[in-house]
Scaffold this motif. Structure first.
Motif, short mmCIF file in Angstrom:
data_model
loop_
_atom_site.label_atom_id
_atom_site.label_comp_id
_atom_site.label_asym_id
_atom_site.label_seq_id
_atom_site.Cartn_x
_atom_site.Cartn_y
_atom_site.Cartn_z
N ASP A 183 0.84 -1.21 0.00
CA ASP A 183 0.00 0.00 0.00
C ASP A 183 0.87 1.25 0.00
OD1 ASP A 183 -2.70 -0.90 0.04
OD2 ASP A 183 -2.35 -1.67 2.05
N GLU A 184 1.98 1.18 0.71
CA GLU A 184 2.85 2.36 0.84
C GLU A 184 3.44 2.76 -0.51
OE1 GLU A 184 2.88 -0.27 2.77
OE2 GLU A 184 2.39 0.50 4.78
N LEU B 80 2.27 1.85 -3.48
CA LEU B 80 1.14 2.20 -4.36
C LEU B 80 0.74 3.66 -4.16
CD1 LEU B 80 -0.82 0.68 -6.30
CD2 LEU B 80 -2.32 0.36 -4.37
N GLU B 81 0.65 4.05 -2.90
CA GLU B 81 0.23 5.41 -2.58
C GLU B 81 1.32 6.41 -2.98
OE1 GLU B 81 -2.88 5.32 -1.69
OE2 GLU B 81 -2.93 7.51 -1.74
N ALA B 82 2.59 6.01 -2.81
CA ALA B 82 3.69 6.90 -3.20
C ALA B 82 3.66 7.15 -4.71
CB ALA B 82 5.02 6.30 -2.78
N LYS C 219 0.75 9.52 -5.55
CA LYS C 219 0.95 10.90 -5.13
C LYS C 219 2.03 11.61 -5.94
CE LYS C 219 -2.04 11.58 -1.87
NZ LYS C 219 -2.98 10.58 -2.32
N ASN C 220 2.82 10.84 -6.71
CA ASN C 220 3.95 11.45 -7.44
C ASN C 220 4.01 11.00 -8.90
OD1 ASN C 220 5.33 12.81 -5.04
ND2 ASN C 220 5.16 10.70 -4.33
#
Lengths: 300, 255
Positions: free
Chosen positions: B12-13, B15-17, B20-21
């Motif tokens: 998840d970390e 994926l979210e990174a 967001k970028n």
């Protein structure tokens, strides 16, 4: 599958009385229980109830048929089950589903029906008869939706529903951003703040400070945003909300239902769920300042 | 017997990174078409987690000429054969396809769909930026899987006859795939058979803009009729008759 308020060129019996073009007749998809076992979604005794002589006769004479349709759009699952006669137990392996599952029932013509007419048609149609083609719908019940969550990483802890990430794209943007995903509430921090957080996030002394800086405003924002949404939609779309409701009930003994969400302030709900992190953060801050001053005194 | 491997999910970390970028990510992808080592620069923690389910190990092909169309059909079948026994909850999970796109098939995915500086390609075609169901048919690798999954037919001598037809021109399937009825293989196969027969019969009189009209026609067919009750042959005949009408109308316009 949903028919909703779709218009038909002939009268269709609808479970929703406001959409039905029959006066007193009724059509209902019934079942005894929806149960999620360890490996199956089980819908017990699925059957239809038709209070209309004509339609019942068509089914008995094999001129019409009732289908129950189960759909989980997210997993590309869509199956139909004939439910003409006695109740049927429908079992679906849970691993075929994830997210919103809709269960609906329809009666349709198995052959052409000439001069289809019913004395219970609403006034505008009662003088008319209709030629119905094969597969055309005669009765509709859009049924109900249920939810299956297949996520072995889900642990129902409130702290696990937040995900803190680093913003690199626009390094001049100093804003903390919060977004609501289906599984997590995501908090994006500028690079240097993220690096600081990442370095100290496991230190017990900073837990409530981080909660107050990051989690508290994010949860308040999330709860405030949810107030504007349909409660059914919230339950279906945001898996993390399950953890919120569970924690709220554990801490307060009250169910976080639609009324509670609307009437209670987000800042109160947040503090109750998170065990008052703001007051605890003050205590942490006091300890930090006291220890730092003590260090200064020691040096003197 | 083929080696088996455990499937993975992107964390998840990470994926979210990526979400967001997307600008930074698109830049990395454009400049690193073989090696995904740059992921560590986006997120320094754990990138992928191994799950308990196994699949036969597989390797997709690259086109030597850089023309992905050359290998599209073969790769789609390999992907389908390797993943078809996975449960649907895995096959519809963004984290699973993120592992396929960013690690297992990274180089092939980039040949199939280069990023060319587009943030939206990263979000929509490599992740689930378009909602859950739609994203399966948008995803650079997931759509290859579903093109086969919804058209393969064990009853045919050539099980992948329709899959080959669809992959030769994905427009034949794309317009259908956005609509919920395309979850039913009977409907998809009926429509695709009708397109195939019409193309065999009418040749260049069959126009590519028919695809949108065909998808709308099937939706209309299901407006008062119950699509789920229809047989594949009924859908085929109705669609074929509709295409014949379109061809005749076009001929009249051209005359």
């Amino acid at each position: 599958m949903r028919i909703g308020n779709r218009l038909f060129p002939y009268p269709v019996l609808n479970n929703d009385q406001s959409l039905s073009l029959y006066n007193r007749s009724k059509f209902t998809l019934n079942y005894d229980d929806v149960k999620k076992t360890q490996d199956k979604l089980l819908i017990k005794n699925v059957h239809i109830v038709i209070e209309n002589h004509n339609l019942n006769k068509l089914i008995q004479e094999d001129k019409a048929q009732a289908l129950c349709i189960i759909e989980c759009s997210a997993t590309v699952f869509r199956e139909s089950y004939v439910i003409n006669g006695e109740g049927k137990n429908i079992e679906i392996p849970l691993h075929e589903l994830n997210g919103r599952v809709s269960v609906s029932a329809y009666v349709y013509a198995l052959e052409e029906l000439h001069d289809f007419w019913d004395s219970d048609f609403v006034d505008d149609y009662v003088e008319e008869s209709f030629d119905i083609n094969k597969y055309e719908l005669l009765a509709v019940d859009d049924g109900f939706t249920t939810k299956v969550v297949f996520d072995e990483t889900k642990d129902n802890k409130v702290s696990s529903i937040f995900l803190v990430t680093k913003k690199i794209d626009n390094d001049k943007n100093q804003e903390m951003e919060v977004s609501l995903g289906d599984r997590k509430i995501s908090i994006a921090l500028p690079e240097s703040q993220f690096d600081f957080y990442d370095k100290f996030k496991t230190q017990p002394l900073f837990q409530n400070l981080f909660f107050t800086f990051l989690i508290a405003p994010s949860l308040v924002y999330a709860l405030e945003s949810l107030k504007a949404e349909n409660f059914e939609h919230i339950l279906m779309e945001y898996n993390w909300f399950d953890s919120i409701t569970k924690a709220y009930e554990e801490k307060t003994g009250t169910e976080l239902d639609e009324d509670e969400l609307q009437n209670e302030s987000p800042i109160t709900i947040m503090q109750k769920i998170m065990d008052f992190p703001i007051t605890k953060a003050f205590d942490e801050l006091k300890t930090l300042i006291f220890n730092s001053n003590k260090g200064d005194d020691d040096e003197e | 017997m083929k080696n088996e491997i455990y499937i993975k999910y992107m964390t998840d970390e990470l994926l979210e990174a990526i979400k967001k970028n997307p600008s930074t990510v698109s830049n990395y992808m454009d400049n690193n078409k073989i090696d995904n080592g740059w992921l560590k620069k986006i997120y320094s923690g754990k990138l992928f987690v191994e799950k308990t389910l196994k699949i036969p190990d597989f390797e997709l092909k690259l086109s030597d000429k850089g023309d992905y169309k050359e290998v599209d059909f073969e790769n789609s079948v390999i992907l389908y054969e390797s993943l078809k026994d996975l449960p649907k909850y895995v096959l519809s999970d963004e984290r699973f396809w993120a592992w396929i796109n960013f690690e297992k098939c990274y180089e092939v995915a980039l040949q199939a769909m280069p990023i060319d500086g587009s943030k939206t390609r990263v979000l929509n075609h490599y992740l689930f930026g378009q909602g859950k169901r739609r994203s399966l048919f948008f995803g650079v690798m997931s759509r290859c899987f579903y093109r086969v999954a919804l058209t393969a037919d064990d009853n045919l001598d050539d099980k992948y006859l329709l899959s080959r037809f669809v992959i030769a021109n994905p427009q034949r399937f794309r317009e259908l795939s956005w609509r919920a009825f395309s979850s039913k293989t009977e409907i998809v196969r009926g429509v695709i058979w009708a397109q195939k027969k019409a193309i065999d019969e009418y040749g260049s009189l069959y126009k590519s803009f028919f695809h949108t009209q065909i998808a709308k026609f099937v939706s209309r067919l299901g407006s008062v009729k119950l699509l789920d009750a229809m047989t594949e042959s009924y859908v085929f005949q109705q669609t074929y008759d509709f295409i014949t009408k379109l061809v005749q109308e076009r001929q009249e316009i051209d005359l």
